[in-house]
Design a protein around this motif. Structure first.
Motif, mmCIF file in Angstrom:
data_model
loop_
_atom_site.group_PDB
_atom_site.id
_atom_site.type_symbol
_atom_site.label_atom_id
_atom_site.label_comp_id
_atom_site.label_asym_id
_atom_site.label_seq_id
_atom_site.Cartn_x
_atom_site.Cartn_y
_atom_site.Cartn_z
ATOM 1 N N THR A 404 -17.258 24.138 -31.448
ATOM 2 C CA THR A 404 -16.728 24.624 -30.180
ATOM 3 C C THR A 404 -17.084 26.090 -30.012
ATOM 4 O O THR A 404 -17.541 26.735 -30.961
ATOM 5 C CB THR A 404 -15.205 24.394 -30.096
ATOM 6 O OG1 THR A 404 -14.734 24.748 -28.804
ATOM 7 C CG2 THR A 404 -14.461 25.179 -31.169
ATOM 8 N N ASN A 405 -16.863 26.625 -28.807
ATOM 9 C CA ASN A 405 -17.381 27.940 -28.448
ATOM 10 C C ASN A 405 -16.260 28.799 -27.860
ATOM 11 O O ASN A 405 -16.259 29.129 -26.675
ATOM 12 C CB ASN A 405 -18.518 27.756 -27.428
ATOM 13 C CG ASN A 405 -19.321 29.013 -27.181
ATOM 14 O OD1 ASN A 405 -19.182 30.006 -27.886
ATOM 15 N ND2 ASN A 405 -20.163 28.981 -26.166
ATOM 16 N N PRO A 406 -15.270 29.171 -28.675
ATOM 17 C CA PRO A 406 -14.098 29.885 -28.137
ATOM 18 C C PRO A 406 -14.412 31.249 -27.553
ATOM 19 O O PRO A 406 -13.635 31.755 -26.743
ATOM 20 C CB PRO A 406 -13.173 29.994 -29.350
ATOM 21 C CG PRO A 406 -14.084 29.930 -30.546
ATOM 22 C CD PRO A 406 -15.165 28.969 -30.133
ATOM 23 N N ALA A 407 -15.538 31.851 -27.921
ATOM 24 C CA ALA A 407 -15.900 33.144 -27.343
ATOM 25 C C ALA A 407 -16.119 33.044 -25.839
ATOM 26 O O ALA A 407 -16.107 34.056 -25.131
ATOM 27 C CB ALA A 407 -17.170 33.689 -28.011
ATOM 28 N N VAL A 408 -16.300 31.826 -25.347
ATOM 29 C CA VAL A 408 -16.478 31.588 -23.913
ATOM 30 C C VAL A 408 -15.311 30.793 -23.339
ATOM 31 O O VAL A 408 -14.786 31.107 -22.279
ATOM 32 C CB VAL A 408 -17.794 30.823 -23.645
ATOM 33 C CG1 VAL A 408 -17.939 30.492 -22.156
ATOM 34 C CG2 VAL A 408 -18.979 31.644 -24.113
ATOM 35 N N SER A 409 -14.889 29.754 -24.041
ATOM 36 C CA SER A 409 -13.965 28.781 -23.452
ATOM 37 C C SER A 409 -12.505 29.189 -23.505
ATOM 38 O O SER A 409 -11.694 28.700 -22.717
ATOM 39 C CB SER A 409 -14.134 27.427 -24.144
ATOM 40 O OG SER A 409 -13.901 27.541 -25.543
ATOM 41 N N MET A 410 -12.120 30.058 -24.407
ATOM 42 C CA MET A 410 -10.725 30.481 -24.490
ATOM 43 C C MET A 410 -10.369 31.398 -23.316
ATOM 44 O O MET A 410 -11.210 32.152 -22.830
ATOM 45 C CB MET A 410 -10.475 31.224 -25.801
ATOM 46 C CG MET A 410 -10.388 30.339 -27.024
ATOM 47 S SD MET A 410 -8.902 29.328 -27.061
ATOM 48 C CE MET A 410 -7.627 30.586 -27.204
ATOM 49 N N PRO A 411 -9.101 31.357 -22.864
ATOM 50 C CA PRO A 411 -8.691 32.356 -21.869
ATOM 51 C C PRO A 411 -8.666 33.748 -22.491
ATOM 52 O O PRO A 411 -8.540 33.894 -23.709
ATOM 53 C CB PRO A 411 -7.282 31.884 -21.488
ATOM 54 C CG PRO A 411 -6.788 31.130 -22.680
ATOM 55 C CD PRO A 411 -8.014 30.454 -23.254
ATOM 56 N N ASP A 412 -8.781 34.750 -21.622
ATOM 57 C CA ASP A 412 -8.854 36.141 -22.087
ATOM 58 C C ASP A 412 -9.938 36.251 -23.160
ATOM 59 O O ASP A 412 -9.727 36.811 -24.246
ATOM 60 C CB ASP A 412 -7.500 36.596 -22.629
ATOM 61 C CG ASP A 412 -7.348 38.119 -22.649
ATOM 62 O OD1 ASP A 412 -8.287 38.808 -22.212
ATOM 63 O OD2 ASP A 412 -6.298 38.596 -23.119
ATOM 64 N N ALA A 413 -11.117 35.719 -22.827
ATOM 65 C CA ALA A 413 -12.187 35.565 -23.815
ATOM 66 C C ALA A 413 -12.674 36.900 -24.370
ATOM 67 O O ALA A 413 -13.175 36.950 -25.501
ATOM 68 C CB ALA A 413 -13.353 34.785 -23.205
ATOM 69 N N GLY A 414 -12.541 37.973 -23.609
ATOM 70 C CA GLY A 414 -12.935 39.279 -24.140
ATOM 71 C C GLY A 414 -12.115 39.643 -25.361
ATOM 72 O O GLY A 414 -12.640 40.172 -26.352
ATOM 73 N N ALA A 418 -13.387 40.089 -29.287
ATOM 74 C CA ALA A 418 -13.015 41.247 -30.110
ATOM 75 C C ALA A 418 -12.353 40.801 -31.416
ATOM 76 O O ALA A 418 -12.585 41.381 -32.482
ATOM 77 C CB ALA A 418 -12.083 42.166 -29.326
ATOM 78 N N ALA A 419 -11.550 39.730 -31.333
ATOM 79 C CA ALA A 419 -10.904 39.214 -32.539
ATOM 80 C C ALA A 419 -11.928 38.662 -33.515
ATOM 81 O O ALA A 419 -11.859 38.921 -34.732
ATOM 82 C CB ALA A 419 -9.894 38.129 -32.162
ATOM 83 N N LEU A 420 -12.891 37.916 -33.001
ATOM 84 C CA LEU A 420 -13.935 37.368 -33.865
ATOM 85 C C LEU A 420 -14.743 38.483 -34.521
ATOM 86 O O LEU A 420 -15.102 38.406 -35.705
ATOM 87 C CB LEU A 420 -14.856 36.452 -33.052
ATOM 88 C CG LEU A 420 -14.254 35.124 -32.592
ATOM 89 C CD1 LEU A 420 -15.136 34.476 -31.534
ATOM 90 C CD2 LEU A 420 -14.081 34.183 -33.775
ATOM 91 N N ALA A 642 -6.495 40.815 -14.470
ATOM 92 C CA ALA A 642 -5.899 41.714 -15.451
ATOM 93 C C ALA A 642 -6.597 41.624 -16.795
ATOM 94 O O ALA A 642 -6.478 42.523 -17.631
ATOM 95 C CB ALA A 642 -4.412 41.386 -15.610
ATOM 96 N N GLN A 643 -7.362 40.537 -17.024
ATOM 97 C CA GLN A 643 -8.027 40.323 -18.317
ATOM 98 C C GLN A 643 -9.451 40.871 -18.354
ATOM 99 O O GLN A 643 -9.954 41.208 -19.428
ATOM 100 C CB GLN A 643 -8.082 38.825 -18.649
ATOM 101 C CG GLN A 643 -6.741 38.205 -18.998
ATOM 102 C CD GLN A 643 -5.796 38.130 -17.812
ATOM 103 O OE1 GLN A 643 -4.703 38.667 -17.848
ATOM 104 N NE2 GLN A 643 -6.226 37.459 -16.736
ATOM 105 N N GLY A 644 -10.127 40.912 -17.214
ATOM 106 C CA GLY A 644 -11.520 41.349 -17.243
ATOM 107 C C GLY A 644 -12.223 41.079 -15.933
ATOM 108 O O GLY A 644 -11.586 40.850 -14.893
ATOM 109 N N ILE A 680 -11.865 36.026 -17.480
ATOM 110 C CA ILE A 680 -10.869 36.524 -16.532
ATOM 111 C C ILE A 680 -9.611 35.658 -16.500
ATOM 112 O O ILE A 680 -8.631 36.031 -15.861
ATOM 113 C CB ILE A 680 -11.462 36.628 -15.112
ATOM 114 C CG1 ILE A 680 -12.113 35.305 -14.676
ATOM 115 C CG2 ILE A 680 -12.474 37.750 -15.039
ATOM 116 C CD1 ILE A 680 -12.671 35.340 -13.267
ATOM 117 N N SER A 681 -9.603 34.518 -17.191
ATOM 118 C CA SER A 681 -8.451 33.615 -17.145
ATOM 119 C C SER A 681 -7.268 34.191 -17.897
ATOM 120 O O SER A 681 -7.412 34.847 -18.933
ATOM 121 C CB SER A 681 -8.820 32.254 -17.737
ATOM 122 O OG SER A 681 -9.822 31.621 -16.971
#
Length: 893
Positions: A404-414, A418-420, A642-644, A680-681
């Motif tokens: 899976t690709n959480p760097a894109v698919s997760m909300p607040d992906a920025g 940064a966490a990764l 508010a996220q990006g 941006i989610s």
């Protein structure tokens, strides 16, 4: 499994890897290694039909973009070194910081056997609950709602109910695009039995364009609407008092909450942003139609109140006893091919395997004894959003991401990226390079669809086999084997000594029946089969506690897997959204799928015909809002929350209401710069399910002032840098890149020109106008064929590109006239443009359909007879109808 008597001996029966419909596929491998697919006529999910994505599966099995070897720190490594390092770092981290300092984030793309061993390793032997899945973003609210109502995560009905219902309510489900084969089964039933279809969705989707009633509710008001249904059922004396009294509990409390929420149809209409007459019609149809199925999907689940929405729906079916019988019941349709299989084996952080849970000490003890795992986790782990928050805070120090690709698919992906980046040790196992793999300390190449064996479970609880028909390329390995290899190196070899997926499935089946005694519906004990039977396994519903009995519909007897055997009403109230629009962020952004793309496009994005319908990221916006923000159709829009920030081309449409917008979820850094909806989610989550709110993010939209645009057609696989915006899509023979910028056109030419490779002068055709506003260049290879071509011009002045794409794809030497045409920017011979592709199954464009309409085709069926468009999966039929209607209007003017 080879097909007995089939004229093509190489044909293999397998299952599609896309949505939760679980369509059967027959795959053929030609002598040259090319793969062709067709629908399996004997599979009970699809009876031979495939959607546009399924039909193109053979085009996704190539090696372009595949990762073929393990990597350590970005350098190729051998498997032993990579596995040793993973095992050592996880072992050392656990020893220093405890088992909760590590985590797995897995995927509904995994097969059940992959999921089983990953869950067993983390929860059973590492001893932490920190394994969660991207199904958390997909189905967690349905899981929570099922467990609250039924006592277990169980979908009661089957696909046949779509065909036996007199009323089907589709809520939060663009079924025509996201589950097109199911939708075609529904439309067929409508033609034969007159089934009425109601669509509840803020957008006028392709599904809503072919229904009897569309309720375009305000986002997030589903609980109010279905509380209104329950209140109306009570006021109309439609409650099945015998069923409620004998088979349920909590009715009085649920009805009281519904009556308080919805004292009248007028109050519901006002609260949901609907016409009262439409609300009354919906209430009357629901109350008066016994055979009613309510189908719900991501529009319900992906919400900060998703679990309450699910229970509001289920309450209405329990109140009328419409559950477990033909043509009726609540029906959750899953987004991924094995979301349900992952739930069966405990792939969610708050579950144990085989539908057992952490809330029961007996269940924890039972699984521990079965696995012989004395250090089994005793409490739930972190759910997806909290998991990545813990990574960013340094509480999780070693993370393994699978498929899976959480760097894109997760909300607040920025924040996720940064966490990764900050995580001490990141492992990624996948088939291709993604936005997430760039953060991997160790990369492990996994086998893909067609290369691995196992099972998946579709939305109707039907277990089907995925079978290998290709060898894994390079050094790729199946996920189950990778996990087991690491487990053995961590000292857990005896518990992971499987010789193949059949052995894992046998253990999975045995655990489901272990000390079950009818307490849990999920029981497939009779499927603990040997290798030969596993290989030949036909599609089958669970439960299968006895070999001769496979249960289709459930709960018809009014008995449920709760302590008292009763289903539970859940009192729910309409609640305001966690975040609402305001003067700073006045637009409610919705996200979701497109018809022809899948997740972050790692597979579908490389197939030209799947890219042709929507080749770049578009944000749908109403004409009123576009006017307010100075946007014209095709302008580049900057979308800020508010996220990006993200960017996409504006598409002005009447499918969204003023105050709302829609941005597809698919675009990643591999296909565009900063166009990901996840960036941006909002990260707000449902407090019960942990599922994030992906359907309502307050945003601001502004027009980007673009001064130049460019198109680059090339065989090269590029990732441009330094551009305000770029996107790309696959074409025959290569890629088409669209670029633009805020610089002056002459500066844009310099910037775009930097993408062209250095070639010998005799291989370069180049033109620049004397004012520095227009530029055209092409490079030829040694054979004189077109290798790449670039046109740069001020905004709105690029010439057509259809003929250029044909030249790239043909790989034929250019004639002198064609070389001169490259300088002029115009095709040397007149050619009709097919326009944007509408029917991906047969590659039929909008201009072709418009011409057919002008020539006299007045129905979708006539267009199909002329062009074949709309005659396969049918997901383009609504768009064809729109073109027909536009043609009629033009003719009438």
């Amino acid at each position: 499994m080879n097909i007995p008597g089939d004229p093509t001996a190489a044909a293999v029966r397998t299952t599609c890897p896309y949505c939760g419909v679980g369509c059967g596929v027959m795959a053929d491998v030609a002598a040259d290694g090319s793969v062709s697919v067709r629908g399996d006529p004997d599979h009970p999910a699809n009876f031979g039909k495939l959607c546009s994505k399924g039909s193109a599966l053979g085009e996704t099995t190539g090696l372009d973009g595949r990762m073929l070897y393990p990597e350590i720190a970005g350098r190729q490594a051998c498997w032993d070194d990579a596995l040793d390092l993973v095992a050592k770092r996880f072992t050392d981290t656990i020893a220093a910081h405890g088992p909760d300092s590590v985590a797995f984030y897995v995927s509904g793309q995994l097969l059940t056997e992959d999921y089983y061993v990953a869950n067993k390793l983390m929860k059973g032997f590492i001893g932490s609950g920190n394994i969660d899945t991207n199904s958390r973003l997909c189905m967690a609210s349905s899981v929570a709602g099922h467990r609250r109502a039924f006592g277990e995560d169980v979908v009661p009905g089957t696909y046949e109910d779509f065909e036996e219902a007199d009323l089907v309510v589709l809520t939060g489900s663009n079924t025509a695009w996201c589950h097109p084969i199911l939708y075609q089964r529904l439309l067929a039933a409508r033609r034969t039995r007159g089934t009425k279809i109601i669509v509840i969705d803020p957008r006028r989707t392709a599904t809503a364009q072919e229904c009897d009633l569309h309720l375009a509710i305000d986002p997030g008001t589903d609980v109010l609407l279905f509380n209104g249904v329950l209140a109306h059922l009570a006021r109309s004396n439609v409650i099945d008092q015998n069923y409620v009294g004998a088979a349920t509990s909590g009715f009085a409390e649920a009805l009281s909450a519904a009556l308080a929420d919805a004292p009248s149809s007028a109050s519901v209409a006002t609260g949901c942003g609907l016409a009262e007459a439409d609300v009354q019609l919906f209430f009357q149809l629901f109350a008066g139609t016994e055979r009613t199925v309510t189908v719900y999907s991501q529009g319900v689940n992906q919400s900060s109140r998703g679990t309450d929405k699910v229970n509001a729906i289920v309450n209405c079916h329990l109140a009328t006893g419409r559950i477990g019988r033909p043509g009726m019941g609540p029906f959750s349709v899953t987004g991924q091919p094995n979301a349900m299989g992952g739930r069966e084996v405990g792939g969610l952080a708050n579950q144990l395997a085989a539908h057992m849970g952490f809330e029961s000490p007996e269940d924890i003890d039972r699984v521990a004894r079965f696995w012989r795992a004395p250090n089994i986790a005793s409490r739930p782990g972190l759910k997806a959003v909290d998991l990545f928050r813990a990574v960013g805070e340094g509480r999780i120090k070693a993370l393994w991401v699978m498929g899976t690709n959480p760097a894109v698919s997760m909300p607040d992906a920025g924040r996720v990226r940064a966490a990764l980046k900050s995580c001490e040790f990141v492992v990624v196992s996948d088939i291709t390079r993604t936005d997430t793999t760039r953060y991997a300390d160790v990369y492990l190449p996994a086998a893909g669809w067609g290369e691995k064996d196992g099972t998946v479970t579709n939305s109707e609880r039907r277990i089907s086999r995925q079978r290998a028909f290709l060898p894994p390329p390079g050094e790729a390995r199946p996920d189950w084997r990778i996990v087991c290899d690491v487990a053995r190196r961590m000292g857990f070899g005896d518990a992971f000594a499987y010789d193949g997926p059949a052995a894992i499935f046998r253990e999975h089946a045995a655990l489901s029946t272990y000390e079950n005694g009818g307490r849990r519906v999920f029981d497939i004990g009779a499927m603990a089969m040997d290798e030969a039977a596993y290989d030949a396994m036909p599609p089958r519903h669970w439960p299968v506690a006895e070999e001769s009995v496979s249960h289709h519909r459930l709960f018809a007897d009014g008995r449920f897997p709760t302590p008292d055997g009763r289903a539970r009403f859940v009192a729910v109230r309409q609640d305001r959204l966690a975040r609402t629009v305001d003067a700073t962020f006045p637009i409610a952004l919705n996200t979701g799928r497109l018809r022809d793309q899948w997740h972050t496009m790692t597979r579908t994005g490389r197939v030209p015909r799947l890219a042709a319908n929507t080749p770049e990221a578009m944000i749908d916006i109403s004409a009123a809002d576009a006017g307010a923000y100075g946007l014209a159709d095709g302008d580049l829009a900057r979308v800020t929350s508010a996220q990006g920030t993200a960017r996409a081309k504006a598409r002005i449409t009447d499918t969204v209401r003023p105050g709302q917008a829609f941005l597809p979820m698919h675009w990643s850094g591999s296909f565009a710069t900063n166009a990901a909806a996840g960036s941006i989610s909002t990260p707000d989550v449902d407090p019960i399910s942990g599922q994030p709110e992906l359907k309502h993010t307050p945003v601001h939209i502004a027009r980007e002032e673009i001064n130049w645009t460019a198109v680059l057609l090339t065989r090269r696989d590029l990732r441009p840098t330094g551009f305000v915006h770029w996107s790309r899509h696959a074409i025959e023979g290569g890629w088409a890149y669209d670029l633009c910028g805020t610089e002056s056109p002459d500066q844009g030419i310099l910037l775009a020109r930097s993408l062209l490779p250095d070639v010998r002068p005799e291989h370069l055709v180049e033109y620049r106008d004397r004012h520095g506003r227009t530029y055209r260049a092409a490079s030829l290879d040694e054979a004189g064929t077109l290798a790449e071509v670039m046109f740069v011009a001020p905004t709105g002045e690029l010439p057509p590109r259809d003929w250029l794409q044909l030249l790239i794809g043909s790989r034929q030497p250019l004639s002198a006239a064609e070389r001169m045409a490259l300088l002029s920017g115009r095709s040397p011979v007149p050619m009709a443009s097919t326009g944007r592709i509408v029917c991906s199954c047969f590659n039929v464009g909008v201009n072709q359909i418009a011409s057919a309409v002008a020539a006299g085709c007045s129905t979708v069926e006539e267009v199909g007879q002329s062009l074949r468009a709309g005659t396969n999966c049918g997901s383009c039929r609504s768009e064809i109808r729109t073109i027909i209607d536009a043609g009629r209007l033009q003719a009438a003017e």
